[in-house]
Design a protein around this motif. Sequence first.
Motif, PDB file in Angstrom:
ATOM      1  N   ASP A  35       0.844  -1.216   0.304  1.00  0.00           N
ATOM      2  CA  ASP A  35      -0.106  -0.068  -0.044  1.00  0.00           C
ATOM      3  C   ASP A  35       0.853   1.225   0.026  1.00  0.00           C
ATOM      4  N   TYR A  36       1.769   1.164   0.884  1.00  0.00           N
ATOM      5  CA  TYR A  36       2.869   2.349   0.949  1.00  0.00           C
ATOM      6  C   TYR A  36       3.236   2.722  -0.500  1.00  0.00           C
ATOM      7  N   ARG A  37       4.025   1.544  -0.949  1.00  0.00           N
ATOM      8  CA  ARG A  37       4.623   1.737  -2.398  1.00  0.00           C
ATOM      9  C   ARG A  37       4.071   2.243  -3.436  1.00  0.00           C
ATOM     10  N   GLN A  38       2.732   1.659  -3.347  1.00  0.00           N
ATOM     11  CA  GLN A  38       1.735   2.115  -4.533  1.00  0.00           C
ATOM     12  C   GLN A  38       1.260   3.583  -4.251  1.00  0.00           C
ATOM     13  N   SER A  39       1.213   3.885  -3.133  1.00  0.00           N
ATOM     14  CA  SER A  39       0.656   5.409  -2.897  1.00  0.00           C
ATOM     15  C   SER A  39       1.993   6.311  -3.211  1.00  0.00           C
ATOM     16  N   VAL A  40       3.031   5.897  -2.915  1.00  0.00           N
ATOM     17  CA  VAL A  40       4.287   6.712  -3.522  1.00  0.00           C
ATOM     18  C   VAL A  40       4.298   6.738  -4.856  1.00  0.00           C
ATOM     19  N   PHE A  84       9.807  -1.229  -0.169  1.00  0.00           N
ATOM     20  CA  PHE A  84      10.238  -2.629  -0.593  1.00  0.00           C
ATOM     21  C   PHE A  84      11.023  -3.392   0.504  1.00  0.00           C
ATOM     22  N   PRO A  85      10.483  -3.633   1.678  1.00  0.00           N
ATOM     23  CA  PRO A  85      11.112  -4.301   2.734  1.00  0.00           C
ATOM     24  C   PRO A  85      11.218  -5.906   2.239  1.00  0.00           C
ATOM     25  N   LYS A  86      12.070  -6.587   2.974  1.00  0.00           N
ATOM     26  CA  LYS A  86      12.087  -7.898   2.356  1.00  0.00           C
ATOM     27  C   LYS A  86      10.820  -8.553   3.031  1.00  0.00           C
ATOM     28  N   GLY A  87      10.146  -9.504   2.305  1.00  0.00           N
ATOM     29  CA  GLY A  87       8.870 -10.120   2.677  1.00  0.00           C
ATOM     30  C   GLY A  87       7.805  -9.428   2.206  1.00  0.00           C
ATOM     31  N   SER A  88       7.917  -8.451   1.329  1.00  0.00           N
ATOM     32  CA  SER A  88       6.741  -7.866   0.742  1.00  0.00           C
ATOM     33  C   SER A  88       6.590  -7.888  -0.601  1.00  0.00           C
ATOM     34  N   GLY A  89       7.344  -9.120  -1.348  1.00  0.00           N
ATOM     35  CA  GLY A  89       7.195  -9.171  -2.829  1.00  0.00           C
ATOM     36  C   GLY A  89       6.135 -10.308  -2.994  1.00  0.00           C
ATOM     37  N   PRO A  90       6.100 -10.650  -4.391  1.00  0.00           N
ATOM     38  CA  PRO A  90       5.173 -11.277  -4.922  1.00  0.00           C
ATOM     39  C   PRO A  90       4.708 -12.892  -4.345  1.00  0.00           C
ATOM     40  N   ASP A  95      -1.607  -8.871  -4.556  1.00  0.00           N
ATOM     41  CA  ASP A  95      -1.787  -7.704  -5.152  1.00  0.00           C
ATOM     42  C   ASP A  95      -0.501  -6.717  -5.221  1.00  0.00           C
ATOM     43  N   THR A  96       0.340  -7.098  -6.091  1.00  0.00           N
ATOM     44  CA  THR A  96       1.695  -6.311  -6.281  1.00  0.00           C
ATOM     45  C   THR A  96       2.115  -6.660  -7.694  1.00  0.00           C
ATOM     46  N   GLU A  97       2.563  -5.546  -8.499  1.00  0.00           N
ATOM     47  CA  GLU A  97       3.141  -5.515  -9.757  1.00  0.00           C
ATOM     48  C   GLU A  97       4.889  -5.819  -9.574  1.00  0.00           C
ATOM     49  N   ALA A  98       5.267  -5.793  -8.505  1.00  0.00           N
ATOM     50  CA  ALA A  98       6.705  -5.884  -8.094  1.00  0.00           C
ATOM     51  C   ALA A  98       7.287  -7.440  -8.379  1.00  0.00           C
ATOM     52  N   LYS A  99       8.180  -7.458  -9.157  1.00  0.00           N
ATOM     53  CA  LYS A  99       8.836  -8.603  -9.507  1.00  0.00           C
ATOM     54  C   LYS A  99       9.626  -9.086  -8.468  1.00  0.00           C
ATOM     55  N   ALA A 100      10.039 -10.335  -8.269  1.00  0.00           N
ATOM     56  CA  ALA A 100      10.892 -11.091  -7.478  1.00  0.00           C
ATOM     57  C   ALA A 100      12.105 -10.524  -7.453  1.00  0.00           C
ATOM     58  N   GLU A 101      12.632 -10.207  -8.596  1.00  0.00           N
ATOM     59  CA  GLU A 101      13.792  -9.846  -8.903  1.00  0.00           C
ATOM     60  C   GLU A 101      14.289  -8.590  -8.132  1.00  0.00           C
ATOM     61  N   ILE A 102      13.521  -7.711  -7.523  1.00  0.00           N
ATOM     62  CA  ILE A 102      13.673  -6.739  -6.492  1.00  0.00           C
ATOM     63  C   ILE A 102      14.477  -7.131  -5.405  1.00  0.00           C
ATOM     64  N   TRP A 103      14.058  -8.407  -4.930  1.00  0.00           N
ATOM     65  CA  TRP A 103      14.646  -8.828  -3.680  1.00  0.00           C
ATOM     66  C   TRP A 103      15.715  -9.849  -3.800  1.00  0.00           C
ATOM     67  N   THR A 104      15.967 -10.649  -5.127  1.00  0.00           N
ATOM     68  CA  THR A 104      16.856 -11.700  -5.485  1.00  0.00           C
ATOM     69  C   THR A 104      18.004 -10.907  -6.005  1.00  0.00           C
TER      70      THR A 104
END
Length: 156
Positions: A35-40, A84-90, A95-104
């Motif tokens: 919610d935070y990142r989508q708002s940003v 994008f803290p750890k544990g907030s990925g897909p 309900d996120t458009e963020a890919k796992a690559e953000i964390w990997t």
Amino acid sequence: MNKKSLGISLAGGILGLGLLTVASAAGPKPEEAVDYRQSVYTVIGWNFKPIGAMIKGEIPFDAAAVARHAQYVELMSKAALEGFPKGSGPDAVKDTEAKAEIWTNADKFETAMNNFQQEATKLAEVAKGRDEAAIKAQFGKTAETCKACHKEFRKD
């Protein structure tokens, strides 16, 4: 209010703040991070789009409006990475458009985010000068850093 009631109220308030601190120290829930990142990004888009429309000639160029919008883009670019803290990925949130690559590939993602932040800061600085040609050039650079991150780290 007597001293006893005041003391109880203060103690309750302090205890409540302590509990909030413990809860926030545990970190946000994955859904809250999304919610935070989508708002940003909503705020970034809200301010980036009118600049783009002016650059494209879709609406009249207004240097003061560009400067104002660019300041908000810069501000939010500085706030984005926190979302994008750890544990907030897909793997944790559907309900996120963020890919796992953000964390990997966190280092590469952070570099991309820093590049966007740097270019957004330059856009805000250039916009203060009100030089339309310079603003157009810097807007293009800023947009490219935005697109580069989307291509690699966002599901479309």
